[in-house]
Scaffold this motif. Sequence first.
Motif, PDB file in Angstrom:
ATOM      1  N   PRO A 105       0.832  -1.216   0.000  1.00 43.32           N
ATOM      2  CA  PRO A 105       0.000   0.000   0.000  1.00 43.32           C
ATOM      3  C   PRO A 105       0.859   1.255   0.000  1.00 43.32           C
ATOM      4  CG  PRO A 105      -0.844  -1.598   1.577  1.00 43.32           C
ATOM      5  CD  PRO A 105       0.468  -2.132   1.097  1.00 43.32           C
ATOM      6  N   LEU A 106       0.453   2.231  -0.796  1.00 43.39           N
ATOM      7  CA  LEU A 106       1.219   3.461  -0.980  1.00 43.39           C
ATOM      8  C   LEU A 106       0.520   4.654  -0.329  1.00 43.39           C
ATOM      9  CD1 LEU A 106       2.263   3.168  -4.736  1.00 43.39           C
ATOM     10  CD2 LEU A 106       3.774   2.962  -2.746  1.00 43.39           C
ATOM     11  N   SER A 107       1.332   5.534   0.280  1.00 41.74           N
ATOM     12  CA  SER A 107       0.866   6.825   0.769  1.00 41.74           C
ATOM     13  C   SER A 107       1.585   7.900  -0.033  1.00 41.74           C
ATOM     14  CB  SER A 107       1.166   6.984   2.261  1.00 41.74           C
ATOM     15  OG  SER A 107       0.434   6.050   3.026  1.00 41.74           O
ATOM     16  N   LEU A 108       0.832   8.663  -0.825  1.00 44.33           N
ATOM     17  CA  LEU A 108       1.438   9.632  -1.751  1.00 44.33           C
ATOM     18  C   LEU A 108       0.930  11.039  -1.476  1.00 44.33           C
ATOM     19  CD1 LEU A 108       1.138   7.682  -5.128  1.00 44.33           C
ATOM     20  CD2 LEU A 108       3.020   7.645  -3.478  1.00 44.33           C
ATOM     21  N   GLU A 109       1.839  11.987  -1.626  1.00 43.97           N
ATOM     22  CA  GLU A 109       1.486  13.403  -1.576  1.00 43.97           C
ATOM     23  C   GLU A 109       1.859  14.019  -2.914  1.00 43.97           C
ATOM     24  OE1 GLU A 109       1.810  16.900   1.662  1.00 43.97           O
ATOM     25  OE2 GLU A 109       3.740  16.101   1.003  1.00 43.97           O
ATOM     26  N   LEU A 110       0.900  14.684  -3.560  1.00 42.91           N
ATOM     27  CA  LEU A 110       1.109  15.248  -4.893  1.00 42.91           C
ATOM     28  C   LEU A 110       0.956  16.763  -4.835  1.00 42.91           C
ATOM     29  CD1 LEU A 110      -1.106  12.759  -6.943  1.00 42.91           C
ATOM     30  CD2 LEU A 110       1.287  12.493  -6.272  1.00 42.91           C
ATOM     31  N   HIS A 111       2.003  17.471  -5.233  1.00 38.77           N
ATOM     32  CA  HIS A 111       1.938  18.921  -5.383  1.00 38.77           C
ATOM     33  C   HIS A 111       1.842  19.202  -6.879  1.00 38.77           C
ATOM     34  CE1 HIS A 111       3.033  20.243  -1.226  1.00 38.77           C
ATOM     35  NE2 HIS A 111       3.438  18.980  -1.191  1.00 38.77           N
ATOM     36  N   CYS A 112       0.671  19.592  -7.317  1.00 39.22           N
ATOM     37  CA  CYS A 112       0.401  19.706  -8.753  1.00 39.22           C
ATOM     38  C   CYS A 112       0.075  21.149  -9.100  1.00 39.22           C
ATOM     39  CB  CYS A 112      -0.754  18.797  -9.167  1.00 39.22           C
ATOM     40  SG  CYS A 112      -0.632  17.120  -8.519  1.00 39.22           S
ATOM     41  N   ASP A 113       1.072  21.876  -9.536  1.00 36.53           N
ATOM     42  CA  ASP A 113       0.815  23.207 -10.065  1.00 36.53           C
ATOM     43  C   ASP A 113       0.828  23.207 -11.588  1.00 36.53           C
ATOM     44  OD1 ASP A 113       0.532  24.141  -7.603  1.00 36.53           O
ATOM     45  OD2 ASP A 113       2.309  25.395  -7.550  1.00 36.53           O
ATOM     46  N   ALA A 114       1.145  22.058 -12.143  1.00 36.57           N
ATOM     47  CA  ALA A 114       1.080  21.932 -13.601  1.00 36.57           C
ATOM     48  C   ALA A 114      -0.382  21.803 -14.007  1.00 36.57           C
ATOM     49  CB  ALA A 114       1.875  20.714 -14.059  1.00 36.57           C
ATOM     50  N   ASP A 115      -0.780  22.503 -15.077  1.00 36.09           N
ATOM     51  CA  ASP A 115      -2.189  22.508 -15.463  1.00 36.09           C
ATOM     52  C   ASP A 115      -2.545  21.315 -16.338  1.00 36.09           C
ATOM     53  OD1 ASP A 115      -1.758  25.194 -17.911  1.00 36.09           O
ATOM     54  OD2 ASP A 115      -0.730  23.287 -17.596  1.00 36.09           O
ATOM     55  N   ASP A 116      -1.619  20.443 -16.600  1.00 35.13           N
ATOM     56  CA  ASP A 116      -1.909  19.237 -17.364  1.00 35.13           C
ATOM     57  C   ASP A 116      -1.545  18.035 -16.502  1.00 35.13           C
ATOM     58  OD1 ASP A 116      -0.813  17.825 -20.571  1.00 35.13           O
ATOM     59  OD2 ASP A 116      -2.375  17.258 -19.147  1.00 35.13           O
ATOM     60  N   LEU A 117      -2.562  17.349 -15.965  1.00 32.68           N
ATOM     61  CA  LEU A 117      -2.332  16.229 -15.054  1.00 32.68           C
ATOM     62  C   LEU A 117      -2.308  14.889 -15.777  1.00 32.68           C
ATOM     63  CD1 LEU A 117      -4.634  17.292 -12.089  1.00 32.68           C
ATOM     64  CD2 LEU A 117      -2.233  17.798 -12.466  1.00 32.68           C
ATOM     65  N   THR A 118      -2.423  14.922 -17.098  1.00 27.28           N
ATOM     66  CA  THR A 118      -2.481  13.677 -17.852  1.00 27.28           C
ATOM     67  C   THR A 118      -1.201  12.865 -17.681  1.00 27.28           C
ATOM     68  OG1 THR A 118      -3.907  14.753 -19.485  1.00 27.28           O
ATOM     69  CG2 THR A 118      -2.865  12.668 -20.119  1.00 27.28           C
ATOM     70  N   LYS A 119      -0.054  13.534 -17.738  1.00 24.25           N
ATOM     71  CA  LYS A 119       1.223  12.820 -17.601  1.00 24.25           C
ATOM     72  C   LYS A 119       1.377  12.236 -16.204  1.00 24.25           C
ATOM     73  CE  LYS A 119       3.652  16.351 -19.019  1.00 24.25           C
ATOM     74  NZ  LYS A 119       4.815  17.187 -19.407  1.00 24.25           N
ATOM     75  N   LEU A 120       0.917  12.973 -15.200  1.00 24.44           N
ATOM     76  CA  LEU A 120       0.997  12.463 -13.833  1.00 24.44           C
ATOM     77  C   LEU A 120       0.099  11.247 -13.655  1.00 24.44           C
ATOM     78  CD1 LEU A 120       1.996  12.617 -10.972  1.00 24.44           C
ATOM     79  CD2 LEU A 120       0.292  14.396 -10.509  1.00 24.44           C
ATOM     80  N   ARG A 121      -1.073  11.312 -14.219  1.00 21.57           N
ATOM     81  CA  ARG A 121      -1.980  10.163 -14.157  1.00 21.57           C
ATOM     82  C   ARG A 121      -1.350   8.951 -14.837  1.00 21.57           C
ATOM     83  NH1 ARG A 121      -6.388   7.652 -11.740  1.00 21.57           N
ATOM     84  NH2 ARG A 121      -7.173   6.110 -13.198  1.00 21.57           N
ATOM     85  N   SER A 122      -0.677   9.164 -15.963  1.00 20.12           N
ATOM     86  CA  SER A 122      -0.010   8.073 -16.666  1.00 20.12           C
ATOM     87  C   SER A 122       1.117   7.486 -15.824  1.00 20.12           C
ATOM     88  CB  SER A 122       0.534   8.580 -18.006  1.00 20.12           C
ATOM     89  OG  SER A 122       1.234   7.567 -18.679  1.00 20.12           O
ATOM     90  N   LEU A 123       1.844   8.348 -15.107  1.00 17.93           N
ATOM     91  CA  LEU A 123       2.926   7.871 -14.247  1.00 17.93           C
ATOM     92  C   LEU A 123       2.400   6.994 -13.125  1.00 17.93           C
ATOM     93  CD1 LEU A 123       5.867   7.926 -13.220  1.00 17.93           C
ATOM     94  CD2 LEU A 123       5.331  10.085 -12.081  1.00 17.93           C
ATOM     95  N   LEU A 124       1.241   7.344 -12.573  1.00 18.96           N
ATOM     96  CA  LEU A 124       0.680   6.609 -11.434  1.00 18.96           C
ATOM     97  C   LEU A 124      -0.125   5.378 -11.844  1.00 18.96           C
ATOM     98  CD1 LEU A 124      -0.553   9.588  -9.208  1.00 18.96           C
ATOM     99  CD2 LEU A 124       1.518   8.216  -8.925  1.00 18.96           C
ATOM    100  N   ARG A 125      -0.434   5.249 -13.117  1.00 18.43           N
ATOM    101  CA  ARG A 125      -1.320   4.171 -13.555  1.00 18.43           C
ATOM    102  C   ARG A 125      -0.863   2.780 -13.100  1.00 18.43           C
ATOM    103  NH1 ARG A 125      -1.807   5.599 -18.392  1.00 18.43           N
ATOM    104  NH2 ARG A 125      -3.815   6.647 -18.161  1.00 18.43           N
TER     105      ARG A 125
END
Length: 455
Positions: A216-236
């Motif tokens: 199980p993972l505990s993640l904190e995401l600081h997202c100031d980038a307005d395109d979250l598609t790449k981040l979603r792909s990284l976490l998939r």
Amino acid sequence: MQVIEGATTNSKANLSPVSDIIHALQNILARSQSVTVCRFRYMIGCRFIDDEQIPDLETPYCRLPNTDQTAIPKGQRLISTIITERQQQLDAVLHEISGLETVMDGIKNLHQQLVEKKDRITQSMNLHKGLGSALWRLPNELLSHIFVYCLPEAKYLSPESEPPMLLTRICRRWREVALGIPSLWCRLCMEFVNNSDWQWAAVRYNSWLKRSRGCPLSLELHCDADDLTKLRSLLRPYINQISSLSIKISVPGTQPELLLKDLPALQELTIWWNHDDPPIAQSISRLPSTLRSLLVGESWFDVGDISSSNPVWAHLINVQIDIIRPNAFLHLLQLCPNLSSLAVSTDFPQIQTQPLEPFTHTKLRFLGIDSVFLGAHSLPVLFDALSLPNLRVFETCEVIPWPHEAVKALLVRSKCPLESLIFSGRRIATITDEQRAEYTALFPSLEIVSTVYQT
């Protein structure tokens, strides 16, 4: 110079040890220093140096007070002959300097090789010294437990030099042990804030997450980038592992559902969302039934927002949320029958005067209320409608004026086992000694705490 060149050539040919080369050079330098005698004379502004290795450069012309050609003694060599001789001497010296520099470069290279050899010997010696220590003899299983206790207490870890990354840089064995402990790699803070090298950051985070090996993972995401598609792909690849997620999004128009959908193992969510478009309630409504804790900051909820997220509330045990109406507060409690802890910021734009329908919540143990602007003025009406028979801790932040009578009536009506009454904030409500005595009479072991936050 010929001796030095010969010694260097013979060393290469015979592959003599470095100590032989050093001994030969020392002998050459000793002989050179023992035969050198310098003598300085100064005559009419001219400086003369007599040395067995440095040629005598004195000529009759150096003694002349001027360059008058009529004063040159008869029978002396012509000036041009002297200049030619000096040029030959200069060329010879330059040749020797060049040869000596070549030898010195070779000595420098040899010195560098010796330094590197020394470092390797020292490293090997330290390694074998470590083999004799008790720490080296610890079995991998015990070393693994020690590594786990080395982790910082912070909820999320940064992939910098602190553990667990530091543990991988001590020695090969420690690195192998650390990389073989999935629990070391289950907490991670991922920052994508104006990141100029997104690809490099993604590779670093992905390498970390791979080491969790399904835990199980505990993640904190600081997202100031307005395109979250790449981040979603990284976490998939790790979607099924994410059990705790903290998200901070500060870009208007960002779609939070890109990060909140399809999280089948999610149990804890913290999200800071200070935009009305799109409403965060729509994304919350799609969260899985596994969710037990929800914290939403900088986003105000009304009755309609809470109702639209209805499927989620029933399973929640811990909630922290901002509410703008007293009836929305009660509605939230009605939709959260299993709630044990509730922290609410209240900002009621209009003072509530009409009574609310009474409601009893049987499982709530902690209630925290942070009053904003006019929030405190409507709290008496809210407290009059509430009964909390299981309440243990009641914390208020800047609830001014303090609704003593309404709070006392709530506690009497609830017959709860209250243990702590906490006043906190930059400004805290003041209670009189008489009011304090009334609370103590109701709960003899009650602890009343006042905490002032520094600005």
